[in-house]
Design a protein around this motif. Structure first.
Motif, PDB file in Angstrom:
ATOM      1  N   UNK A  54      -6.164   0.110  13.230  1.00  0.00           N
ATOM      2  CA  UNK A  54      -5.781   1.468  13.578  1.00  0.00           C
ATOM      3  C   UNK A  54      -6.327   2.491  12.607  1.00  0.00           C
ATOM      4  N   UNK A  55      -6.315   2.143  11.322  1.00  0.00           N
ATOM      5  CA  UNK A  55      -6.837   3.057  10.307  1.00  0.00           C
ATOM      6  C   UNK A  55      -8.360   3.180  10.389  1.00  0.00           C
ATOM      7  N   UNK A  56      -9.041   2.059  10.607  1.00  0.00           N
ATOM      8  CA  UNK A  56     -10.503   2.072  10.626  1.00  0.00           C
ATOM      9  C   UNK A  56     -11.069   2.759  11.865  1.00  0.00           C
ATOM     10  N   UNK A  57     -10.393   2.616  12.996  1.00  0.00           N
ATOM     11  CA  UNK A  57     -10.918   3.148  14.257  1.00  0.00           C
ATOM     12  C   UNK A  57     -10.260   4.455  14.680  1.00  0.00           C
ATOM     13  N   UNK A  58      -9.166   4.811  14.017  1.00  0.00           N
ATOM     14  CA  UNK A  58      -8.387   6.005  14.397  1.00  0.00           C
ATOM     15  C   UNK A  58      -7.838   5.882  15.812  1.00  0.00           C
ATOM     16  N   UNK A  59      -7.668   4.634  16.271  1.00  0.00           N
ATOM     17  CA  UNK A  59      -7.051   4.343  17.568  1.00  0.00           C
ATOM     18  C   UNK A  59      -5.744   3.608  17.278  1.00  0.00           C
ATOM     19  N   UNK A  60      -4.629   4.308  17.441  1.00  0.00           N
ATOM     20  CA  UNK A  60      -3.343   3.737  17.056  1.00  0.00           C
ATOM     21  C   UNK A  60      -2.614   3.051  18.196  1.00  0.00           C
ATOM     22  N   UNK A  61      -3.336   2.708  19.243  1.00  0.00           N
ATOM     23  CA  UNK A  61      -2.745   1.961  20.348  1.00  0.00           C
ATOM     24  C   UNK A  61      -2.953   0.452  20.209  1.00  0.00           C
ATOM     25  N   UNK A 109      -5.399   0.998  33.046  1.00  0.00           N
ATOM     26  CA  UNK A 109      -5.504   2.345  32.472  1.00  0.00           C
ATOM     27  C   UNK A 109      -6.640   2.436  31.454  1.00  0.00           C
ATOM     28  N   UNK A 110      -7.360   1.323  31.278  1.00  0.00           N
ATOM     29  CA  UNK A 110      -8.511   1.332  30.377  1.00  0.00           C
ATOM     30  C   UNK A 110      -8.188   0.985  28.944  1.00  0.00           C
ATOM     31  N   UNK A 111      -7.101   0.242  28.723  1.00  0.00           N
ATOM     32  CA  UNK A 111      -6.663  -0.036  27.354  1.00  0.00           C
ATOM     33  C   UNK A 111      -7.472  -1.140  26.673  1.00  0.00           C
ATOM     34  N   UNK A 112      -8.101  -1.999  27.466  1.00  0.00           N
ATOM     35  CA  UNK A 112      -8.809  -3.142  26.886  1.00  0.00           C
ATOM     36  C   UNK A 112     -10.313  -3.009  27.083  1.00  0.00           C
ATOM     37  N   UNK A 116     -12.609  -5.287  21.288  1.00  0.00           N
ATOM     38  CA  UNK A 116     -11.161  -5.285  21.456  1.00  0.00           C
ATOM     39  C   UNK A 116     -10.446  -4.217  20.640  1.00  0.00           C
ATOM     40  N   UNK A 117     -11.106  -3.632  19.649  1.00  0.00           N
ATOM     41  CA  UNK A 117     -10.468  -2.589  18.850  1.00  0.00           C
ATOM     42  C   UNK A 117     -10.584  -1.222  19.525  1.00  0.00           C
ATOM     43  N   UNK A 118     -11.360  -1.150  20.598  1.00  0.00           N
ATOM     44  CA  UNK A 118     -11.507   0.107  21.319  1.00  0.00           C
ATOM     45  C   UNK A 118     -10.525   0.150  22.492  1.00  0.00           C
ATOM     46  N   UNK A 119     -10.776   1.027  23.453  1.00  0.00           N
ATOM     47  CA  UNK A 119      -9.894   1.149  24.609  1.00  0.00           C
ATOM     48  C   UNK A 119      -9.114   2.450  24.568  1.00  0.00           C
TER      49      UNK A 119
END
Length: 318
Positions: A54-61, A109-112, A116-119
Motif C-alpha cells: 500500500x505504501x509503495x503503490x499508493x493503492x490502499x485497497x 469492479x476491476x479490483x484484480x 496483483x498490487x494494482x487494480x
C-alpha cells in the motif's frame, strides 16, 4: 477529525475487547492455541504485505482484495485441524460460498489485475488521504499501518473465530440449532447478493449513459439507487454482510451452549466498523447528490421499518 477519532476508538477496542471477552466461555486448549498461532502467522504476513504494498503503490485497497479470500483460508485451516468433521466442513463451506460471491463482486469492479498490487482502489481512500487530519504524509502512513492494514486484517481473523470455539466442542453432533443458524447465514447471503446485483446494474447503466454523453433521466438523474432493496434500506448489502457474521457467531453458541463467549468480539467489531464506514459513505453521497438527505430521512440505514397494517394511513372519513 471525526474520522481519525473513530479509527483510534476502533484500534483501542480491538486491543481491549478481545482481552475482556476472553473471560467469557471455556479457555482455549492446547490444540486450539496451536491452530490460533498458525492463523496469527497468516494474519501477520497479510498485515505486513498490505502495509508495504500500500505504501509503495499508493493503492490502499490491498486489504479489500483479501477481505473475501483470507476467511476462506482461515476456515479451511481450522477445518483441517478439526479433521474435516461435518460441523467444520459445514462452517468452512458457508465461508467459502460467502467469499466466492464477494470476490466475484469485487473482481467485476476491476479490483484484480495480473500485477496483483494494482487494480481499482476504493474511492474513499483517496478522499481520506487528502483530508487535513492526514497531513503531512507520515500521519497517513501510521493510519495505513494501524487501521487499514492492521485493524482490518485482525478483524478479518476475529470474525472467523467462532469456528475455533466450535472446534473445542466438535465431538457434539450437528443439531437443529446449527440448521437454523445455517438458514440465517444463507438468508443474509442471498440478501447481500441481490442488493449488490441491483446496485451493479444501476451503476453500470448510469456510467454507460455518462460515457456516451447522454442525458441522465429518471432514477439515474438522482445519482444514487433508491429502488428494490434500496427502497427499504439505505445499505442492504451492508445489512447482509453484518447479518452473515452475526449468524456465524451463533454457531459457537449452538455448540457450546454459551450465549456469550470470547468469539463474539469479531461480530461486535464488525458492527462498529460498518457504522463508521456507512457514516463516511453517506457523508460523500450527501455532498454529491442533492436528494440524498431526503433519502436518509425516508429510508432506514440498515434494518427496514416494520410498520403494522394501517399505521400511518389517514383515518377513513365518517
Amino acid at each position: 477529525m471525526k474520522i481519525l477519532q473513530t479509527a483510534i476508538i476502533l484500534i483501542f477496542t480491538i486491543l481491549v475487547v478481545p482481552v475482556f471477552t476472553y473471560l467469557f466461555g471455556i479457555p482455549l486448549g492446547e490444540k486450539e492455541w496451536e491452530v490460533l498461532k498458525v492463523l496469527m502467522y497468516i494474519c501477520g504476513f497479510s498485515i505486513a504485505y498490505c502495509f508495504i504494498v500500500g505504501e509503495l503503490t499508493n493503492n490502499n485497497s490491498q486489504v479489500d482484495k483479501y477481505w473475501s479470500i483470507l476467511p476462506i483460508i482461515y476456515a479451511w485451516v481450522m477445518a483441517y485441524y478439526g479433521d474435516f468433521s461435518p460441523r467444520m466442513i459445514l462452517m468452512a463451506s458457508l465461508v467459502t460460498a460467502w467469499g466466492v460471491r464477494l470476490t466475484y463482486n469485487f473482481a467485476r469492479k476491476g479490483a484484480y489485475r495480473w500485477k496483483f498490487w494494482e487494480g481499482e482502489e476504493d474511492y474513499r481512500w483517496e478522499i481520506l488521504r487528502k483530508k487535513p487530519e492526514f497531513q503531512p504524509r507520515w500521519k497517513w502512513t501510521l493510519f495505513n499501518l494501524f487501521f487499514i492494514s492492521g485493524y482490518q486484517n485482525i478483524l478479518i481473523l476475529l470474525f472467523t473465530l467462532p469456528m475455533l470455539v466450535s472446534l473445542q466442542f466438535d465431538g457434539a453432533a450437528l443439531g437443529i440449532w446449527e440448521l437454523i443458524v445455517t438458514s440465517g447465514v444463507l438468508f443474509f447471503l442471498v440478501l447481500e447478493t441481490i442488493a449488490d446485483e441491483q446496485h451493479w446494474n444501476y451503476q453500470s447503466e448510469k456510467w454507460r449513459l455518462i460515457r456516451e454523453g447522454k442525458l441522465l433521466h429518471g432514477d439515474f438523474a438522482k445519482g444514487f439507487l433508491d429502488k428494490g432493496l434500496w427502497a427499504i434500506s439505505r445499505h442492504p448489502n451492508y445489512l447482509g454482510e453484518q447479518g452473515i457474521w452475526v449468524c456465524f457467531y451463533f454457531f459457537s453458541v449452538a455448540v457450546s451452549g454459551l450465549w456469550i463467549n470470547w468469539s463474539i468480539v469479531g461480530a461486535m467489531l464488525l458492527l462498529i466498523l460498518f457504522q463508521g464506514s456507512s457514516n463516511f459513505s453517506e457523508e460523500i453521497s450527501a455532498s454529491k447528490y442533492p436528494e440524498y438527505k431526503n433519502y436518509q430521512k425516508r429510508v432506514p440505514r440498515f434494518i427496514p421499518k416494520v410498520r403494522p397494517e394501517g399505521v400511518g394511513k389517514p383515518a377513513p372519513s365518517s
